[in-house]
Write a protein that holds these residues in place. Structure first.
Motif, PDB file in Angstrom:
ATOM      1  N   ILE A  20       0.851  -1.185   0.000  1.00 57.94           N
ATOM      2  CA  ILE A  20       0.000   0.000   0.000  1.00 57.94           C
ATOM      3  C   ILE A  20       0.893   1.243   0.000  1.00 57.94           C
ATOM      4  O   ILE A  20       2.000   1.205   0.517  1.00 57.94           O
ATOM      5  N   CYS A  21       0.421   2.328  -0.571  1.00 55.85           N
ATOM      6  CA  CYS A  21       1.210   3.560  -0.587  1.00 55.85           C
ATOM      7  C   CYS A  21       1.270   4.171   0.812  1.00 55.85           C
ATOM      8  O   CYS A  21       0.264   4.234   1.516  1.00 55.85           O
ATOM      9  N   ALA A  22       2.446   4.636   1.175  1.00 58.63           N
ATOM     10  CA  ALA A  22       2.656   5.273   2.473  1.00 58.63           C
ATOM     11  C   ALA A  22       2.597   6.786   2.318  1.00 58.63           C
ATOM     12  O   ALA A  22       3.034   7.335   1.313  1.00 58.63           O
ATOM     13  N   THR A  23       2.053   7.468   3.324  1.00 57.04           N
ATOM     14  CA  THR A  23       1.988   8.925   3.322  1.00 57.04           C
ATOM     15  C   THR A  23       2.947   9.549   4.327  1.00 57.04           C
ATOM     16  O   THR A  23       3.291  10.716   4.201  1.00 57.04           O
ATOM     17  N   SER A  24       3.360   8.783   5.324  1.00 56.88           N
ATOM     18  CA  SER A  24       4.252   9.300   6.351  1.00 56.88           C
ATOM     19  C   SER A  24       4.835   8.122   7.122  1.00 56.88           C
ATOM     20  O   SER A  24       4.225   7.054   7.184  1.00 56.88           O
ATOM     21  N   LEU A  25       6.019   8.308   7.701  1.00 54.87           N
ATOM     22  CA  LEU A  25       6.576   7.300   8.600  1.00 54.87           C
ATOM     23  C   LEU A  25       7.473   7.981   9.612  1.00 54.87           C
ATOM     24  O   LEU A  25       8.068   9.015   9.334  1.00 54.87           O
ATOM     25  N   ARG A  26       7.533   7.409  10.818  1.00 55.61           N
ATOM     26  CA  ARG A  26       8.314   7.989  11.908  1.00 55.61           C
ATOM     27  C   ARG A  26       8.929   6.872  12.745  1.00 55.61           C
ATOM     28  O   ARG A  26       8.249   5.925  13.122  1.00 55.61           O
ATOM     29  N   TRP A  27      10.233   7.031  13.059  1.00 56.44           N
ATOM     30  CA  TRP A  27      10.882   6.130  14.002  1.00 56.44           C
ATOM     31  C   TRP A  27      10.298   6.364  15.389  1.00 56.44           C
ATOM     32  O   TRP A  27       9.982   7.493  15.751  1.00 56.44           O
ATOM     33  N   SER A  32      17.890   6.716  24.244  1.00 56.14           N
ATOM     34  CA  SER A  32      19.146   7.463  24.144  1.00 56.14           C
ATOM     35  C   SER A  32      18.968   8.781  23.399  1.00 56.14           C
ATOM     36  O   SER A  32      19.895   9.285  22.807  1.00 56.14           O
ATOM     37  N   GLY A  33      17.759   9.333  23.427  1.00 54.24           N
ATOM     38  CA  GLY A  33      17.527  10.632  22.797  1.00 54.24           C
ATOM     39  C   GLY A  33      17.456  10.565  21.291  1.00 54.24           C
ATOM     40  O   GLY A  33      17.697  11.536  20.607  1.00 54.24           O
ATOM     41  N   GLY A  34      17.123   9.398  20.746  1.00 50.67           N
ATOM     42  CA  GLY A  34      16.967   9.263  19.311  1.00 50.67           C
ATOM     43  C   GLY A  34      18.232   8.837  18.602  1.00 50.67           C
ATOM     44  O   GLY A  34      18.223   8.603  17.414  1.00 50.67           O
ATOM     45  N   ARG A  35      19.349   8.732  19.321  1.00 51.06           N
ATOM     46  CA  ARG A  35      20.598   8.330  18.683  1.00 51.06           C
ATOM     47  C   ARG A  35      20.682   6.812  18.655  1.00 51.06           C
ATOM     48  O   ARG A  35      20.215   6.127  19.544  1.00 51.06           O
ATOM     49  N   GLY A  36      21.286   6.290  17.624  1.00 59.27           N
ATOM     50  CA  GLY A  36      21.471   4.855  17.527  1.00 59.27           C
ATOM     51  C   GLY A  36      20.352   4.152  16.794  1.00 59.27           C
ATOM     52  O   GLY A  36      20.438   2.974  16.534  1.00 59.27           O
ATOM     53  N   GLY A  37      19.292   4.856  16.471  1.00 56.82           N
ATOM     54  CA  GLY A  37      18.210   4.263  15.694  1.00 56.82           C
ATOM     55  C   GLY A  37      17.227   3.490  16.546  1.00 56.82           C
ATOM     56  O   GLY A  37      17.598   2.832  17.504  1.00 56.82           O
ATOM     57  N   GLY A  38      15.968   3.623  16.218  1.00 54.44           N
ATOM     58  CA  GLY A  38      14.938   2.902  16.935  1.00 54.44           C
ATOM     59  C   GLY A  38      14.790   1.497  16.407  1.00 54.44           C
ATOM     60  O   GLY A  38      15.343   1.127  15.385  1.00 54.44           O
ATOM     61  N   GLU A  39      14.042   0.712  17.115  1.00 55.44           N
ATOM     62  CA  GLU A  39      13.767  -0.659  16.698  1.00 55.44           C
ATOM     63  C   GLU A  39      12.400  -0.769  16.034  1.00 55.44           C
ATOM     64  O   GLU A  39      12.087  -1.776  15.433  1.00 55.44           O
ATOM     65  N   PHE A  41       9.159   1.497  13.850  1.00 57.80           N
ATOM     66  CA  PHE A  41       8.662   2.718  13.219  1.00 57.80           C
ATOM     67  C   PHE A  41       7.198   2.533  12.881  1.00 57.80           C
ATOM     68  O   PHE A  41       6.674   1.428  12.864  1.00 57.80           O
ATOM     69  N   VAL A  42       6.512   3.650  12.659  1.00 61.20           N
ATOM     70  CA  VAL A  42       5.106   3.620  12.285  1.00 61.20           C
ATOM     71  C   VAL A  42       4.991   4.121  10.854  1.00 61.20           C
ATOM     72  O   VAL A  42       5.682   5.057  10.450  1.00 61.20           O
ATOM     73  N   LEU A  43       4.128   3.475  10.097  1.00 58.38           N
ATOM     74  CA  LEU A  43       3.901   3.785   8.693  1.00 58.38           C
ATOM     75  C   LEU A  43       2.440   4.178   8.519  1.00 58.38           C
ATOM     76  O   LEU A  43       1.543   3.402   8.874  1.00 58.38           O
ATOM     77  N   ALA A  44       2.172   5.389   8.010  1.00 63.05           N
ATOM     78  CA  ALA A  44       0.817   5.855   7.721  1.00 63.05           C
ATOM     79  C   ALA A  44       0.486   5.498   6.276  1.00 63.05           C
ATOM     80  O   ALA A  44       1.320   5.678   5.394  1.00 63.05           O
ATOM     81  N   CYS A  45      -0.730   5.017   6.024  1.00 61.45           N
ATOM     82  CA  CYS A  45      -1.078   4.494   4.699  1.00 61.45           C
ATOM     83  C   CYS A  45      -2.312   5.166   4.106  1.00 61.45           C
ATOM     84  O   CYS A  45      -3.171   5.684   4.821  1.00 61.45           O
ATOM     85  N   VAL A  46      -2.406   5.125   2.765  1.00 65.24           N
ATOM     86  CA  VAL A  46      -3.522   5.756   2.059  1.00 65.24           C
ATOM     87  C   VAL A  46      -4.858   5.052   2.293  1.00 65.24           C
ATOM     88  O   VAL A  46      -5.900   5.630   2.031  1.00 65.24           O
ATOM     89  N   ASP A  47      -4.838   3.833   2.806  1.00 63.45           N
ATOM     90  CA  ASP A  47      -6.097   3.141   3.090  1.00 63.45           C
ATOM     91  C   ASP A  47      -6.666   3.513   4.461  1.00 63.45           C
ATOM     92  O   ASP A  47      -7.665   2.961   4.897  1.00 63.45           O
ATOM     93  N   GLY A  48      -6.022   4.479   5.168  1.00 56.63           N
ATOM     94  CA  GLY A  48      -6.505   4.927   6.473  1.00 56.63           C
ATOM     95  C   GLY A  48      -5.929   4.149   7.634  1.00 56.63           C
ATOM     96  O   GLY A  48      -6.254   4.427   8.783  1.00 56.63           O
ATOM     97  N   HIS A  77       7.020  12.757  22.334  1.00 59.83           N
ATOM     98  CA  HIS A  77       8.473  12.802  22.533  1.00 59.83           C
ATOM     99  C   HIS A  77       8.967  11.725  23.482  1.00 59.83           C
ATOM    100  O   HIS A  77      10.096  11.252  23.349  1.00 59.83           O
ATOM    101  N   ASP A  78       8.121  11.302  24.437  1.00 64.72           N
ATOM    102  CA  ASP A  78       8.535  10.231  25.342  1.00 64.72           C
ATOM    103  C   ASP A  78       8.221   8.847  24.777  1.00 64.72           C
ATOM    104  O   ASP A  78       8.564   7.833  25.380  1.00 64.72           O
ATOM    105  N   GLY A  79       7.559   8.795  23.624  1.00 70.20           N
ATOM    106  CA  GLY A  79       7.281   7.528  22.958  1.00 70.20           C
ATOM    107  C   GLY A  79       6.125   6.728  23.518  1.00 70.20           C
ATOM    108  O   GLY A  79       5.889   5.598  23.095  1.00 70.20           O
TER     109      GLY A  79
END
Length: 132
Positions: A20-27, A32-39, A41-48, A77-79
């Motif tokens: 499906i097509c994605a419209t947005s994604l976020r780790w 550690s304040g965002g350093r080192g990469g998250g495990e 992520f969330v993907l927003a999709c065109v199907d809602g 910000h705190d996840g």
């Protein structure tokens, strides 16, 4: 396709192929304040829907969230919370695991953008020419 890139602009890996097509994604924010990469992520999709995905590209959970496309998604910000916005004009709150918490706002038209305040106790969103 979802690719992982480094800050020098070089592709590191193909993370996932989605149907499906994605419209947005976020780790997800890390301890550690965002350093080192998250495990995760969330993907927003065109199907809602939105999809909680692992760093390896596995869909952990798919959640039907909006009528029409999901246009914006963001972690607090705190996840601990996730907010979504869509073509249906709704702004919604979800737990980190994708459980519905609350309808936060209902605009008359599409909500195009949304973000958390620095202390994660408010959300700013735009609908048309209005910031709310």
């Amino acid at each position: 396709l979802i690719w992982l890139w480094n800050v020098e602009g070089e592709p590191l890996a193909l993370t996932a192929e989605v149907e499906i097509c994605a419209t947005s994604l976020r780790w997800h924010p890390t301890a550690s304040g965002g350093r080192g990469g998250g495990e995760t992520f969330v993907l927003a999709c065109v199907d809602g829907s939105f999809k909680l995905m692992s760093k390896q590209g596995r869909v952990e959970k798919s959640v039907p969230a909006h009528t029409g496309a999901l246009t914006a998604v963001g972690w607090s910000h705190d996840g601990t919370s996730l907010a979504t916005a869509g073509e249906d004009g709704a702004v919604k709150s979800w737990s980190r695991n994708g459980m519905f918490r609350a309808n936060l706002a209902q605009a008359e038209g599409t909500v195009y953008a949304m973000c958390w305040s620095p202390d994660s106790d408010q959300i700013l969103y735009s609908s048309g020419k209005h910031l709310v």
